[in-house]
Every structure is written in structure tokens, then in C-alpha cells.
Scaffold this motif. Structure first.
Motif, mmCIF file in Angstrom:
data_model
loop_
_atom_site.group_PDB
_atom_site.id
_atom_site.type_symbol
_atom_site.label_atom_id
_atom_site.label_comp_id
_atom_site.label_asym_id
_atom_site.label_seq_id
_atom_site.Cartn_x
_atom_site.Cartn_y
_atom_site.Cartn_z
ATOM 1 N N VAL A 10 12.552 -40.967 2.242
ATOM 2 C CA VAL A 10 13.820 -41.565 1.831
ATOM 3 C C VAL A 10 13.518 -42.964 1.306
ATOM 4 O O VAL A 10 12.559 -43.608 1.735
ATOM 5 N N PRO A 11 14.305 -43.451 0.343
ATOM 6 C CA PRO A 11 13.926 -44.694 -0.341
ATOM 7 C C PRO A 11 14.205 -45.981 0.421
ATOM 8 O O PRO A 11 13.685 -47.024 0.050
ATOM 9 N N GLU A 12 15.034 -45.915 1.471
ATOM 10 C CA GLU A 12 15.399 -47.125 2.204
ATOM 11 C C GLU A 12 15.472 -46.832 3.694
ATOM 12 O O GLU A 12 15.760 -45.698 4.103
ATOM 13 N N GLN A 13 15.269 -47.870 4.507
ATOM 14 C CA GLN A 13 15.342 -47.700 5.946
ATOM 15 C C GLN A 13 16.736 -47.261 6.382
ATOM 16 O O GLN A 13 16.892 -46.531 7.373
ATOM 17 N N LEU A 30 10.869 -38.333 9.102
ATOM 18 C CA LEU A 30 11.339 -39.174 8.006
ATOM 19 C C LEU A 30 10.366 -40.310 7.766
ATOM 20 O O LEU A 30 9.950 -40.989 8.705
ATOM 21 N N VAL A 31 10.013 -40.518 6.489
ATOM 22 C CA VAL A 31 9.194 -41.672 6.121
ATOM 23 C C VAL A 31 9.940 -42.436 5.031
ATOM 24 O O VAL A 31 10.634 -41.838 4.208
ATOM 25 N N VAL A 32 9.836 -43.753 5.054
ATOM 26 C CA VAL A 32 10.503 -44.584 4.060
ATOM 27 C C VAL A 32 9.529 -44.858 2.921
ATOM 28 O O VAL A 32 8.414 -45.349 3.147
ATOM 29 N N GLU A 44 1.737 -34.936 2.452
ATOM 30 C CA GLU A 44 2.506 -34.145 3.417
ATOM 31 C C GLU A 44 3.992 -34.059 3.076
ATOM 32 O O GLU A 44 4.717 -33.252 3.671
ATOM 33 N N ILE A 45 4.454 -34.882 2.144
ATOM 34 C CA ILE A 45 5.885 -34.947 1.850
ATOM 35 C C ILE A 45 6.323 -33.668 1.135
ATOM 36 O O ILE A 45 5.788 -33.308 0.090
ATOM 37 N N ARG A 46 7.343 -33.015 1.700
ATOM 38 C CA ARG A 46 7.866 -31.788 1.104
ATOM 39 C C ARG A 46 9.191 -32.002 0.379
ATOM 40 O O ARG A 46 9.549 -31.225 -0.502
ATOM 41 N N PHE A 47 9.925 -33.023 0.768
ATOM 42 C CA PHE A 47 11.219 -33.310 0.148
ATOM 43 C C PHE A 47 11.307 -34.819 -0.036
ATOM 44 O O PHE A 47 11.152 -35.576 0.930
ATOM 45 N N ALA A 48 11.531 -35.270 -1.276
ATOM 46 C CA ALA A 48 11.525 -36.704 -1.566
ATOM 47 C C ALA A 48 12.824 -37.111 -2.250
ATOM 48 O O ALA A 48 13.245 -36.488 -3.232
ATOM 49 N N VAL A 49 13.452 -38.156 -1.715
ATOM 50 C CA VAL A 49 14.668 -38.704 -2.308
ATOM 51 C C VAL A 49 14.272 -39.844 -3.236
ATOM 52 O O VAL A 49 13.620 -40.810 -2.821
ATOM 53 N N VAL A 50 14.654 -39.734 -4.498
ATOM 54 C CA VAL A 50 14.288 -40.713 -5.522
ATOM 55 C C VAL A 50 15.217 -41.925 -5.417
ATOM 56 O O VAL A 50 16.427 -41.774 -5.210
ATOM 57 N N ALA A 70 10.704 -30.246 -3.413
ATOM 58 C CA ALA A 70 11.918 -30.623 -4.127
ATOM 59 C C ALA A 70 12.059 -32.135 -4.201
ATOM 60 O O ALA A 70 11.675 -32.861 -3.278
ATOM 61 N N LEU A 71 12.630 -32.596 -5.304
ATOM 62 C CA LEU A 71 12.975 -33.993 -5.519
ATOM 63 C C LEU A 71 14.491 -34.104 -5.571
ATOM 64 O O LEU A 71 15.156 -33.318 -6.253
ATOM 65 N N GLN A 72 15.031 -35.060 -4.848
ATOM 66 C CA GLN A 72 16.476 -35.263 -4.795
ATOM 67 C C GLN A 72 16.851 -36.559 -5.504
ATOM 68 O O GLN A 72 16.443 -37.642 -5.089
#
Length: 320
Positions: A10-13, A30-32, A44-50, A70-72
Motif C-alpha cells: 500500500v502506498p501510505e502508512q 501489508l507493506v508500505v 513477494e508482493i502479489r497485490f500492489a496499490v499504485v 494485480a495492480l490496483q
């Protein structure tokens, strides 16, 4: 149901804090990551929020994301990312996240333009009390909403209490819904434009919509009509709109422009009857809870082996 740990960036804390309960059973981590530098857990990231409104290229940030599924995006528009989605990865947009904020601004731009608020603001700066004359109202106007997806419906829902008549146009004609009796097809636009005082543009930018509101379309509008663009700048022909507004025949409320950002010396800034906001349609505090709710649904779906929502580009197989 998969038991494999799902690593989500996720892009922010703030996102991590709001979604922390998803990590309780150890199946989600969850990783920021703001995508400005490679992440040490990238493989290892499977789903990333842009990040929102980023100018990053997906082609630059996705190398090394070997597990990515997937990219969100946090925007409804995705045209600038479409060519950079790597094989094996789905792209999801944020349809629904910006409906309230963008529709709210569309209504504000229409009201401000019709009620001549920019002129009154300029007069206030000069300490000038304008004389009392009858001016136009949004009430009794005929409004055409060009684009009838989620945001288009949200625009119509907000317009109806203002005692206007509303016409919706979509890519193809179809039956109406709880808001309107019918939805017109795009091929009807030339016949509809002469009979509308306000046009709200909220179509996605595609090859078919680029330059859709061109000089010919603008010329069909009646004198004094207002063009509100909360879609993408290139949907409207900037030079043609400038000419119509400079002549005093049309007015415009623009949250998006072509080019964008708008250069300081661009004539749109100073043309009478043109109100410009700097692409802020979705950027309100109403966005974050809706974006977090979407990410939550997506993470839960991926964790539980269910289809993702808002997939605009399906994962395609790689060359190998």
C-alpha cells in the motif's frame, strides 16, 4: 481457499493502519511502498496499490515483482497505464471511489459558471459592488450528461433536485433506470446538442472519445451554453473551446485540460467565461474511505480465491 500468505503493498502508512485487521490471522501481510524506489520485499508482493495521481511508469516499477498478480489504481482513468501492464498481471481501476467527489465538482463548476461566480470573485477583489440585474439560474436549464457510467449517474443524481431537465448519453442507447427514462446513444449527440444549455463531459479517454467535443460539436450548442469537463482534457478540442469562449458565445468549467498541467501562460487561464480547477475532481477527503474499502474488498477476494472487482485489463500470458 488459499493458505499461502498474501503480501500486499500500500502506498501510505494510513492504508496499512486502516487495513491492519486483515493481518490478524497471518494470511495477509501489508507493506508500505510508494514505488519511488525498489522494495526489498518486491519479489513477494502479489497485490500492489499504485500511489494516487502518480506520474510513475509501471514499466519502471514492476521489474522484480515476480509474484505480482494485480495492480490496483486509485483513479478511474487508466489510459496512461494500459501499455505498461506486464504479462501475467491484471490492472484494476478505482471505479466508484471518486463518484461523489467528481460529481460534486461537476455540479459546482456548472453552478459557478452559470451564476458567474468568477466575475463576482474578481469584483470582490476590487471592492466593486456589481449592479443588481437578472442573471441566469441553473433551474429550468437543459443539461446533457455525456457519459453515463458510475460518475455520470452520480452527476445526474445531484442535478435532478435543481429543477433541471437531464439527458444522458452513453456509448450506445439503452433503457433508462431509476433516475432517467432512457439513455441515448452517442450517435444522437449532434441532434441533442442544440437543445441543451449545459454539457457535463464525463466519458473515459479512448480513441473513440479523443476530440469528441470538437469545433463542430461546440458550434451546435446554443448561445450561452456551458461546457463542464470533468473527464480528460483531450476529450474536448481546446482550441475550438477557446475560440467559442473568447467570442463570448460559450462558457466553460474545466477540471481537466489539454495540455495538463496547464502552462502559466496558456490563454485558458485568462479567457473570459472560463473557470479552471487543477484536476481536483476526486481529490477530497471523501476519496480515502472509499479507496480503502475497495482495497479491502480486493485483498479479501484475492486471499479467498475470488475474482477481483474493477478489472480493466485482464492478466495476459507471458511470452514464455
Amino acid at each position: 481457499m488459499s493458505t499461502e500468505r498474501l503480501v500486499v503493498s500500500v502506498p501510505e502508512q494510513d492504508y496499512a493502519d486502516r487495513l491492519a485487521d486483515l493481518t490478524a490471522d497471518g494470511r495477509v501481510e501489508l507493506v508500505v511502498w510508494d514505488m519511488r524506489e525498489p522494495h526489498p520485499r518486491g519479489a513477494e508482493i502479489r497485490f500492489a496499490v499504485v500511489p494516487y495521481m502518480t506520474r510513475l511508469s509501471l514499466a519502471e516499477v514492476t521489474p522484480g515483482l515476480d509474484a505480482l498478480e494485480a495492480l490496483q489504481l486509485q483513479s478511474a482513468g487508466y489510459e496512461q497505464f494500459a501499455g505498461d501492464v506486464p504479462p501475467g498481471v491484471a490492472l484494476c481501476n478505482a471505479a466508484g471511489v471518486h463518484d461523489a467527489s467528481t460529481a460534486e465538482l461537476a455540479l459546482a463548476l456548472a453552478l459557478a459558471s452559470i451564476r458567474e461566480i468568477p466575475e463576482f470573485a474578481a469584483a470582490q477583489a476590487q471592492g466593486e459592488w456589481k449592479p443588481l440585474v437578472l442573471r441566469r439560474s441553473l433551474a429550468d436549464r437543459r443539461v446533457l450528461v455525456l457519459g453515463y457510467g458510475n460518475i455520470g449517474r452520480a452527476v445526474v443524481r445531484r442535478l435532478l433536485p435543481f429543477e433541471v431537465s437531464v439527458t444522458a448519453v452513453a456509448s450506445r442507447a439503452r433503457a433508462g433506470d431509476d433516475l432517467l427514462d432512457t439513455v441515448h446513444g452517442i450517435e444522437e449527440l449532434p441532434d441533442l446538442l442544440p437543445h441543451h444549455d449545459v454539457v457535463v463531459v464525463i466519458v473515459p479517454l479512448t480513441d473513440a472519445t479523443r476530440g469528441l467535443v470538437d469545433a463542430e460539436a461546440l458550434a451546435l450548442l446554443p448561445d450561452g451554453a456551458v461546457v463542464v469537463n470533468v473527464a480528460r482534457g483531450p476529450v474536448v478540442d481546446t482550441d475550438a473551446l477557446l475560440a467559442e469562449c473568447a467570442s463570448g458565445r460559450l462558457r466553460a468549467g474545466l477540471d481537466v485540460t489539454d495540455p495538463e498541467p496547464l502552462p502559466a501562460d496558456h490563454p485558458l487561464w485568462t479567457t473570459p467565461g472560463v473557470l479552471v480547477t487543477p484536476h481536483i475532481g476526486g481529490a477530497t477527503d471523501a476519496m480515502r474511505p472509499r479507496a480503502v474499502a475497495l482495497v479491502r474488498r480486493q485483498v479479501e477476494a484475492l486471499r479467498d480465491g475470488r475474482p477481483l472487482d474493477n478489472v480493466v485489463i485482464e492478466a495476459r500470458p507471458g511470452a514464455g
